[in-house]
Design an enzyme around this catalytic site. Sequence first.
Site, PDB file in Angstrom:
ATOM      1  NE  ARG A  95      -6.446  -4.072  10.895  1.00 13.16           N
ATOM      2  CZ  ARG A  95      -5.800  -2.933  11.026  1.00 13.16           C
ATOM      3  NH1 ARG A  95      -4.657  -2.739  10.408  1.00 13.16           N
ATOM      4  NH2 ARG A  95      -6.279  -1.956  11.784  1.00 13.16           N
ATOM      5  CD  GLU A 152       9.256  -6.261   7.116  1.00 13.19           C
ATOM      6  OE1 GLU A 152       8.955  -5.148   6.600  1.00 13.19           O
ATOM      7  OE2 GLU A 152       9.132  -6.502   8.331  1.00 13.19           O
ATOM      8  CE  LYS A 176       5.925  -1.295  10.278  1.00 17.56           C
ATOM      9  NZ  LYS A 176       4.952  -0.612   9.421  1.00 17.56           N
ATOM     10  CG  HIS A 188      -4.829 -36.307  16.330  1.00 16.67           C
ATOM     11  ND1 HIS A 188      -5.054 -37.526  16.927  1.00 16.67           N
ATOM     12  CD2 HIS A 188      -5.823 -36.148  15.423  1.00 16.67           C
ATOM     13  CE1 HIS A 188      -6.120 -38.089  16.385  1.00 16.67           C
ATOM     14  NE2 HIS A 188      -6.607 -37.266  15.475  1.00 16.67           N
ATOM     15  CE  LYS A 220      -3.568   2.200   2.792  1.00 20.73           C
ATOM     16  NZ  LYS A 220      -4.509   2.070   3.895  1.00 20.73           N
ATOM     17  CD  GLU A 241      -1.785  -4.629  11.379  1.00 23.04           C
ATOM     18  OE1 GLU A 241      -2.431  -4.443  10.335  1.00 23.04           O
ATOM     19  OE2 GLU A 241      -0.562  -4.848  11.380  1.00 23.04           O
TER      20      GLU A 241
HETATM   21  O1  F6P Z   1       3.283  -2.858   9.723  1.00 23.88           O
HETATM   22  C1  F6P Z   1       1.970  -3.234   9.620  1.00 23.88           C
HETATM   23  C2  F6P Z   1       1.438  -2.949   8.246  1.00 23.88           C
HETATM   24  O2  F6P Z   1       1.304  -1.587   8.060  1.00 23.88           O
HETATM   25  C3  F6P Z   1       0.128  -3.663   8.006  1.00 23.88           C
HETATM   26  O3  F6P Z   1      -0.961  -2.974   8.505  1.00 23.88           O
HETATM   27  C4  F6P Z   1       0.139  -3.804   6.531  1.00 23.88           C
HETATM   28  O4  F6P Z   1      -0.774  -4.765   6.093  1.00 23.88           O
HETATM   29  C5  F6P Z   1       1.575  -4.196   6.300  1.00 23.88           C
HETATM   30  O5  F6P Z   1       2.311  -3.443   7.241  1.00 23.88           O
HETATM   31  C6  F6P Z   1       2.105  -3.971   4.914  1.00 23.88           C
HETATM   32  O6  F6P Z   1       2.023  -2.644   4.539  1.00 23.88           O
HETATM   33  P1  F6P Z   1       2.226  -2.215   3.030  1.00 23.88           P
HETATM   34  O7  F6P Z   1       1.107  -2.823   2.232  1.00 23.88           O
HETATM   35  O8  F6P Z   1       2.162  -0.718   3.035  1.00 23.88           O
HETATM   36  O9  F6P Z   1       3.568  -2.716   2.582  1.00 23.88           O
END
Ligand code: F6P
Length: 551
Positions: free
Chosen positions: A276, A220, A512, A392, A214, A361
Amino acid sequence: MNGSAAPPRAQLTALPAWQALAEHYGRVGKLHLRQIFAEDPQRGERLVAEAGGLYLDYSKNRVTDETLRLLLQLAKECGLAESIAAMFGGQKINASEQRPALHIALNARQDEHFLVDGIDVVPEVHAVLQHMAVFSEDIRSGRWLGYTGKAIRNIVNIGIGGSDLGPVMAYEALRYYSRRDMNFRFLSNIDGTDFVEVTRDLDPEETLFIIVSKTFATLETLTNACTARDWSLRKLKDKSAIQKHFVAVSTNAEGVAEFGIDTANMFGFWDWVGGRYSMDSAVGLSTMIAIGARNFRDMLSGFHAMDEHFRSTPFERNLPVLMGLLAIWNNNFLGAGTVAVLPYEHYLKRFPAYLQQLAMESNGKHVTLDGDRVAVPTGPVYWGEPGTNGQHSFYQLIHQGTQIVPCDFIGFCQPLNPVGRHHALLLANLFAQAEALAFGKTADQVRAEGKPAWLVPHLVCDGNRPTNTILAPCLTPQTLGQLVALYEHSVFTQGIIWNIDSFDQWGVELGKLLAQRIIPELESVEEPELKHDSSTNALIWRYRRLRKEES
Ligand code: F6P
């Protein structure tokens, strides 16, 4: 003073319905489901609700008719109806970020209207869906070729959180409907192992990366995207190859262009869609490529049906409202701090992980919309595994442990893969678990089986463990949409009762930020001056020393 347009609300525990519930709990809290069912033989047919074929049996919760009446009264006193109208009306209900939470507009039919700041967003939503449909069909038909002229056979979704969990869950859930001659992989973790394992047997010439973020600023995702770009270019050599092997899903066109992706191959979404809550937006591009545009639209119609059910059905028959209110009862009055989600459908194996982000979240918050500390526990821990594997593993604790773990059982009457007696055995186990959890086994019953006296206490199951059972005809794209929207709105209902902002996630920021400070301390060649606490300092020193010894 609060960030929303709404006036501050009375403290939850001061509301008449809450106080009545507390007092009522004193009277019914110890009632056993055995007694409750014995006194009302029709209960199992009465305490049920249905929406579009999705059947919710909530009779095995520790509630009486009076409990339900008071919970519905609580919803009224908390302004749930007004809050639903505010969400559907595009009001800035995500107060701390000053945004609407309008994911329901993603599922709107073309003739519907959802306004953000006075502008109808439905035409944009459908334009993106159309763009996705054309692109997906190009990939599926082999019209879209890689840089060297080969068709795309591998789709790698790179994203994390909502940009990963929805797509991977939906792909697994709808795998039955997916293209079996293509590979779909999901890369999320910053751990290099994830990258290596996801790409190890893939050919860059036949691989398309969908970078989903987004913000297009997530550490990451950007790290993995850069590594994927290097990996592709090692074989494809020419930078212009990126246009054929990378597309993006984002709200950040500038970031996408800077990365080197042609913005014509960017699929947009909007800041009024939380990560989410986004699997039914362009974030679901991998899903659409896997199952095709028509199935994707069926999924959206499932979401839409549940959205409409939530918006317009009286609360006493409204599935998400009932589930949300029961979750409040279980959490705040019965003291259950977790919810186990137990799908008896192997394709839903990632559903609990998906719900973890959706629920935790959203509602893992300690402050109300008015800025006060919450007065009661919020946000139970969601977890689970598909049946019958969990039986199990951890069901022992659910049956005989010392804490109450409310469970949601999810099952389907028709198997997608009928194999011998498997489905009857699977569903028999689902029904049996809910029955055992509710009614248990008394010492008298154990003794009547002729068990020795010393063994009796070990064999007793107290029962009285609350469960919901959700039963649907068959796992289809539409059912999946209904199911996800059911939980979205149940989570919303809980957030409204707690008066928290279910759409922000400030708590994730601190870690972060600290990581950004630590990265150079791990990587620098010079010995850095560490100013953390003694534990963090020692861990960093130890890491540096061991890395140095290894190299
Ligand atoms: O760090 C949490 C978060 O902001 C989530 O709410 C979101 O889904 C995820 O990181 C990934 O964010 P982005 O789509 O901006 O990479």
